[in-house]
Enzyme design. Structure first.
Site, PDB file in Angstrom:
ATOM      1  N   ARG A 103      19.712  -2.944   0.150  1.00 51.79           N
ATOM      2  CA  ARG A 103      18.566  -2.412   1.099  1.00 51.79           C
ATOM      3  C   ARG A 103      19.098  -1.496   2.182  1.00 51.79           C
ATOM      4  NH1 ARG A 103      14.160  -6.560   3.973  1.00 51.79           N
ATOM      5  NH2 ARG A 103      13.255  -6.217   1.905  1.00 51.79           N
ATOM      6  N   HIS A 130       9.938   0.191  -2.842  1.00 56.47           N
ATOM      7  CA  HIS A 130      10.466  -1.178  -2.715  1.00 56.47           C
ATOM      8  C   HIS A 130       9.968  -1.544  -4.015  1.00 56.47           C
ATOM      9  CE1 HIS A 130      11.493  -4.974  -1.402  1.00 56.47           C
ATOM     10  NE2 HIS A 130      10.733  -5.241  -0.692  1.00 56.47           N
ATOM     11  N   GLN A 133       9.534  -5.217  -4.962  1.00 52.83           N
ATOM     12  CA  GLN A 133       8.277  -5.833  -4.308  1.00 52.83           C
ATOM     13  C   GLN A 133       7.230  -5.716  -5.403  1.00 52.83           C
ATOM     14  OE1 GLN A 133       7.494  -7.751  -1.473  1.00 52.83           O
ATOM     15  NE2 GLN A 133       5.856  -8.204  -2.479  1.00 52.83           N
ATOM     16  N   ASP A 220       0.216  -3.715   4.412  1.00 49.35           N
ATOM     17  CA  ASP A 220       1.627  -3.797   4.863  1.00 49.35           C
ATOM     18  C   ASP A 220       1.839  -3.575   6.215  1.00 49.35           C
ATOM     19  OD1 ASP A 220       4.418  -3.893   4.831  1.00 49.35           O
ATOM     20  OD2 ASP A 220       4.744  -1.914   3.815  1.00 49.35           O
ATOM     21  N   CYS A 256       2.916  -7.672   1.191  1.00 50.19           N
ATOM     22  CA  CYS A 256       4.267  -8.147   0.778  1.00 50.19           C
ATOM     23  C   CYS A 256       5.047  -8.966   1.810  1.00 50.19           C
ATOM     24  CB  CYS A 256       5.034  -6.499   0.965  1.00 50.19           C
ATOM     25  SG  CYS A 256       5.095  -5.959   2.292  1.00 50.19           S
ATOM     26  N   ARG A 284       8.888 -13.006  -6.054  1.00 41.73           N
ATOM     27  CA  ARG A 284       9.849 -12.294  -5.894  1.00 41.73           C
ATOM     28  C   ARG A 284      10.906 -12.898  -6.668  1.00 41.73           C
ATOM     29  NH1 ARG A 284      10.490  -8.677  -1.571  1.00 41.73           N
ATOM     30  NH2 ARG A 284      12.409  -8.304  -2.559  1.00 41.73           N
TER      31      ARG A 284
HETATM   32  N1   CP Z   1       8.748  -8.347   1.263  1.00 43.38           N
HETATM   33  C1   CP Z   1      10.021  -8.244   1.620  1.00 43.38           C
HETATM   34  O1   CP Z   1      10.903  -7.471   1.270  1.00 43.38           O
HETATM   35  O2   CP Z   1      10.420  -9.147   2.581  1.00 43.38           O
HETATM   36  P1   CP Z   1      11.852  -9.100   3.454  1.00 43.38           P
HETATM   37  O3   CP Z   1      11.736  -7.848   4.227  1.00 43.38           O
HETATM   38  O4   CP Z   1      11.817 -10.452   3.974  1.00 43.38           O
HETATM   39  O5   CP Z   1      13.001  -9.384   2.452  1.00 43.38           O
HETATM   40  N1  NVA Z   2       6.995  -1.283   5.051  1.00 44.91           N
HETATM   41  C1  NVA Z   2       7.970  -2.580   5.242  1.00 44.91           C
HETATM   42  C2  NVA Z   2       8.024  -3.374   4.283  1.00 44.91           C
HETATM   43  C3  NVA Z   2       8.904  -4.524   4.660  1.00 44.91           C
HETATM   44  C4  NVA Z   2       9.136  -5.487   3.361  1.00 44.91           C
HETATM   45  C5  NVA Z   2       9.096  -2.174   6.063  1.00 44.91           C
HETATM   46  O1  NVA Z   2       9.797  -1.063   5.359  1.00 44.91           O
HETATM   47  O2  NVA Z   2       9.643  -2.578   6.949  1.00 44.91           O
END
Ligand code: CP
Ligand code: NVA
Length: 296
Positions: A103, A130, A133, A220, A256, A284
């Protein structure tokens, strides 16, 4: 050649269907308490430059359930956070583990990891995508509606989660309309790629138009991780894009998570029976186990 999962369309349509079938099967076995140590003895390195609840915990518990092991590598845990180059990190991790999940902020950092790794690299979210997701979202839609003959309205920011969903929708035949404020649409590369994959979404700046006749409304957060400095500007730009009772007319609702209640979605909508968000979060785990066994 080492397979990576940087975005959803790194899989072919058949492979995507295979991952979802694996996910469904693994979910059934997990729910029944049947052991399934398909990745016994394998290790997953998990690099996190940003916080996470779902991604971290679903990958970590998923690996345990598959008989393997996951290592959490936060920003201060490995030399990557102290200047060791991505290419060196990729080469060294590949000598120890069977898969790397990352990440990161810059999408190009995850692609660089994949370029130098000799084990599969899985994108656990970047500023642009993502895909894990999207796997869970597709599994949730399939479970809820039985197939992908579904109309989805995306209402909100057209960044990472939206962009991977655009690709996933194009691959599965989901009828997608994306409503964002002007300037926050999914990028041109995403829309062009969706067209190549079979269907570019309709993109609009009108949320009410987008949700009319939709089966699902998906949103989101307005302020993504790393965008905290843009908060005031974004709250202003997204005014009118909240998913609330006035906008909805019986649609199912996806998010998400994490949600910012009172911003992109109301408390009442999130707590309603129309919200699929808890199934999405659970999926997930199952979707990523499907992916890990596919790559393994
Ligand atoms: N939806 C998602 O990726 O959540 P987290 O940021 O908690 O991993
Ligand atoms: N768009 C959000 C998604 C988190 C899972 C972010 O990037 O923070």
């Amino acid at each position: 050649m080492t397979r990576h999962f940087i975005d959803v369309d790194d899989l072919t349509r058949d492979e995507l269907a295979d991952v979802l079938t694996r996910a469904t099967d693994l979910k059934e076995r997990t729910t029944r308490g049947k052991p399934h140590p398909e990745l016994a003895g394998q290790s997953l390195a998990m690099i996190f430059e940003k916080p996470s609840t779902r991604t971290r915990i679903s990958f970590e518990t998923g690996m345990t359930q598959l008989g393997g092991h996951a290592l959490f590598l936060g920003p201060d845990d490995i030399q990557l956070g102290h200047g060791e180059p991505i290419r060196d990190t990729a080469r060294v991790l590949s000598r120890y583990v069977d898969c790397v999940m990352a990440r990161m902020f810059d999408h190009s950092d995850v692609t660089a990891l994949a370029e130098y790794a000799t084990v599969p690299v899985v994108n656990g979210l970047t500023d642009d995508a993502h895909p894990c997701q999207t796997l869970a979202d597709l599994l949730t839609i399939q479970e809820t509606f039985g197939d992908f003959d579904v109309s989805v309205a995306w209402v909100g920011d057209g960044n990472n989660v939206c962009q991977s969903f655009v690709r996933g929708a194009a691959m599965t035949g989901i009828d997608l309309t994306v409503a964002t404020p002007a300037g926050y649409e999914p990028d041109d590369g995403t829309v062009d790629r969706a067209a190549e994959l079979g269907a570019a979404p309709e993109v609009t700046n009108d949320p009410e138009d987008a949700v009319e006749g939709a089966d699902v409304v998906y949103t989101d957060v307005w302020v993504s991780m790393g965008q905290e400095d843009e908060r005031e500007q974004k709250l202003q730009a997204f005014n009118g894009f909240q998913v609330n009772a006035d906008l909805l007319d019986g649609q199912k609702v996806m998010h998400c998570l994490p949600a910012h209640r009172g911003e992109e979605i109301t408390d009442a909508v999130l707590e309603s029976d129309d919200a699929l968000v808890w199934d999405q979060a659970e999926n997930r785990l199952h979707a990523q186990k499907g992916l890990l066994t596919f790559l393994g």
